[in-house]
Design a protein around this motif. Structure first.
Motif, PDB file in Angstrom:
ATOM      1  N   TYR A  96     -46.717 -57.179   7.148  1.00  0.00           N
ATOM      2  CA  TYR A  96     -47.372 -55.946   7.462  1.00  0.00           C
ATOM      3  C   TYR A  96     -46.496 -55.106   8.121  1.00  0.00           C
ATOM      4  CZ  TYR A  96     -51.635 -58.879   6.853  1.00  0.00           C
ATOM      5  OH  TYR A  96     -52.626 -59.674   6.345  1.00  0.00           O
ATOM      6  N   ALA A  97     -46.444 -53.756   7.786  1.00  0.00           N
ATOM      7  CA  ALA A  97     -45.354 -53.083   8.330  1.00  0.00           C
ATOM      8  C   ALA A  97     -45.884 -51.494   8.530  1.00  0.00           C
ATOM      9  CB  ALA A  97     -44.228 -52.788   7.417  1.00  0.00           C
ATOM     10  N   VAL A  98     -45.285 -51.066   9.724  1.00  0.00           N
ATOM     11  CA  VAL A  98     -45.742 -49.569  10.006  1.00  0.00           C
ATOM     12  C   VAL A  98     -44.672 -48.858  10.623  1.00  0.00           C
ATOM     13  CG1 VAL A  98     -47.888 -50.574  11.145  1.00  0.00           C
ATOM     14  CG2 VAL A  98     -46.024 -50.419  12.590  1.00  0.00           C
ATOM     15  N   VAL A  99     -44.631 -47.590  10.364  1.00  0.00           N
ATOM     16  CA  VAL A  99     -43.758 -46.677  10.881  1.00  0.00           C
ATOM     17  C   VAL A  99     -44.433 -45.910  12.098  1.00  0.00           C
ATOM     18  CG1 VAL A  99     -42.498 -44.439  10.729  1.00  0.00           C
ATOM     19  CG2 VAL A  99     -42.458 -46.239   8.802  1.00  0.00           C
ATOM     20  N   THR A 100     -43.827 -45.805  13.286  1.00  0.00           N
ATOM     21  CA  THR A 100     -44.505 -45.282  14.208  1.00  0.00           C
ATOM     22  C   THR A 100     -43.388 -44.206  15.087  1.00  0.00           C
ATOM     23  OG1 THR A 100     -43.471 -46.789  16.444  1.00  0.00           O
ATOM     24  CG2 THR A 100     -45.556 -47.477  15.096  1.00  0.00           C
ATOM     25  N   ASP A 101     -43.951 -43.266  16.141  1.00  0.00           N
ATOM     26  CA  ASP A 101     -43.224 -42.368  16.831  1.00  0.00           C
ATOM     27  C   ASP A 101     -42.715 -43.240  18.014  1.00  0.00           C
ATOM     28  OD1 ASP A 101     -45.237 -42.440  18.557  1.00  0.00           O
ATOM     29  OD2 ASP A 101     -45.924 -40.239  17.974  1.00  0.00           O
ATOM     30  N   VAL A 102     -42.110 -42.747  19.061  1.00  0.00           N
ATOM     31  CA  VAL A 102     -41.416 -43.184  20.196  1.00  0.00           C
ATOM     32  C   VAL A 102     -42.584 -43.699  20.958  1.00  0.00           C
ATOM     33  CG1 VAL A 102     -41.254 -41.244  21.732  1.00  0.00           C
ATOM     34  CG2 VAL A 102     -39.470 -43.324  21.637  1.00  0.00           C
ATOM     35  N   ARG A 103     -43.980 -43.175  20.791  1.00  0.00           N
ATOM     36  CA  ARG A 103     -45.228 -43.579  21.752  1.00  0.00           C
ATOM     37  C   ARG A 103     -45.759 -44.622  20.958  1.00  0.00           C
ATOM     38  NH1 ARG A 103     -45.565 -38.287  24.953  1.00  0.00           N
ATOM     39  NH2 ARG A 103     -44.826 -39.054  27.150  1.00  0.00           N
TER      40      ARG A 103
END
Length: 384
Positions: A96-103
């Motif tokens: 399971y993979a995600v891309v997030t911003d710094v928050r």
């Protein structure tokens, strides 16, 4: 030859890092409020803020006018678009993979079936997933966080993962070499706890605990804003009923024996003479099946006892209940309360239970937070 627009590097002070984290976690704030909250003089705050603003990590947000005739002020805030992080949660069945911003706001996500648990195959599969999701990111990725169920040592070694059947695997260095980005590795409950501390249901609480139930039992603890190291195996086999069932390791009445989804499903399956899945057990309990009702109630009571012990031993007033198996609380909440009150004399001392089911994408977000906490705002800034 020198160039007036050339970048120079400045080493960030500890106070600059602390200011950046304060704004990241608690939102935009005026310089006056920052100085007050952090106990800094105006001069020290100015020195701390300047390199962050010059580097574009902090910006002055839209003006906010004070009540009455007070002057408007420009609160400082982070620039979410400046950073991107990838979080990867590994199970024995999928990546399971995600891309997030710094928050840690999820911007993209992907789930890929894991066809082999051989270390080399898993490294190749994670590398491919990271490459795919990284290629779709609008901004460069700063770092990757990876979490697994089991014991992780020194952020480098998967010392023991019963779910992946791994021992002493140097996963961080293997992935870092293959991916070509900084990689940060930790236990999955650690990632979820840190995510809750900075951006979730533990935010604003100096002390809280996280208890997860599902394939295994997990426990995270934050005391006075510091995450306290906890050890998975002793907690998951903490005894709650000396007359309870046996777990696979032969412990009678431990948390795993009562609360793991496999233990619950196996107990009901054995009584009915057929294989029954965990979710089906909960549905059967809702429908009044006597065996399912008994097993689920006993599990819920054990969970209540465990939360009571956590409060008694740590003093935390907030306990977040989560994990893929936590829906048993919905089915048998009165039994949870029975377990909490069983050994308590004063119910006023009970902690506050917060039920927050979280899927594996949320666990992947926790992995991203592992990377965020390690990398933000950096040790030095490039300034024009």
């Amino acid at each position: 030859m020198s160039n007036g627009n050339a970048e120079r590097e400045t080493l960030l002070s500890e106070s600059s890092k602390a200011v950046a984290v304060e704004i990241l976690v608690h939102g935009a704030q005026s310089r006056a409020r920052l100085a007050q909250r952090m106990g800094l003089s105006p001069a020290t705050l100015t020195r701390s803020v300047r390199p962050l603003v010059d580097a574009g990590v902090l910006i002055e947000a839209d003006a906010v006018r004070n009540p009455g005739r007070g002057r408007a002020f420009l609160p400082l805030d982070v620039v979410p678009e400046r950073f991107r992080f990838i979080g990867v949660k590994l199970t024995d069945k999928a990546i399971y993979a995600v891309v997030t911003d710094v928050r840690s706001r999820v911007l993209d996500q992907v789930t890929v079936e894991l066809r082999s648990l051989q270390v080399g195959d898993v490294v190749d599969a994670v590398t491919a997933v990271v490459g795919d999701i990284r290629s779709r990111s609008e901004q460069p990725v700063t770092a990757v966080g990876v979490t697994v169920g089991g014991r992780v040592e020194d952020g480098e070694l998967v010392a023991n993962s019963p779910f992946l059947h791994w021992r002493d695997v140097p996963l961080r260095s293997l992935l870092s070499t293959a991916i070509g980005l900084p990689v940060h590795l930790d236990n999955d409950v650690v990632g979820l706890t840190k995510s809750q501390q900075w951006f979730g249901h533990g935010k604003g609480f100096s002390s809280f605990a996280l208890l997860t139930v599902g394939a295994g039992v997990g426990y995270g603890l934050v005391i006075n804003d510091v995450m306290v190291p906890t050890f998975v195996t002793p907690v998951s086999h903490y005894p709650v009923d000396p007359s309870g069932p046996l777990c696979p390791l032969g412990h009678r009445g431990c948390m795993t024996a009562f609360l793991s989804s496999q233990s619950i499903a196996s107990a009901v399956s054995a009584a009915h003479g057929r294989i029954i899945g965990y979710d089906d057990v909960l549905e059967m309990a809702k429908g009044g099946d006597p065996t399912a009702v008994r097993v689920v109630r006993e599990a819920a009571r054990a969970l209540g006892r465990a939360t009571s012990a956590i409060t008694a031993l740590t003093g935390v007033s907030r306990i977040i209940l989560s994990g893929e198996g936590v829906h048993l609380v919905d089915v048998a909440w009165p039994s949870v309360e029975e377990g909490r009150a069983e050994y308590d004399i004063d119910r006023a001392l009970h902690g506050e239970l917060i039920l927050r089911p979280m899927d594996f994408i949320e666990w992947a977000r926790g992995a991203a937070v592992i990377a965020i906490q390690q990398e933000f705002p950096g040790t030095q800034m490039a300034i024009q």
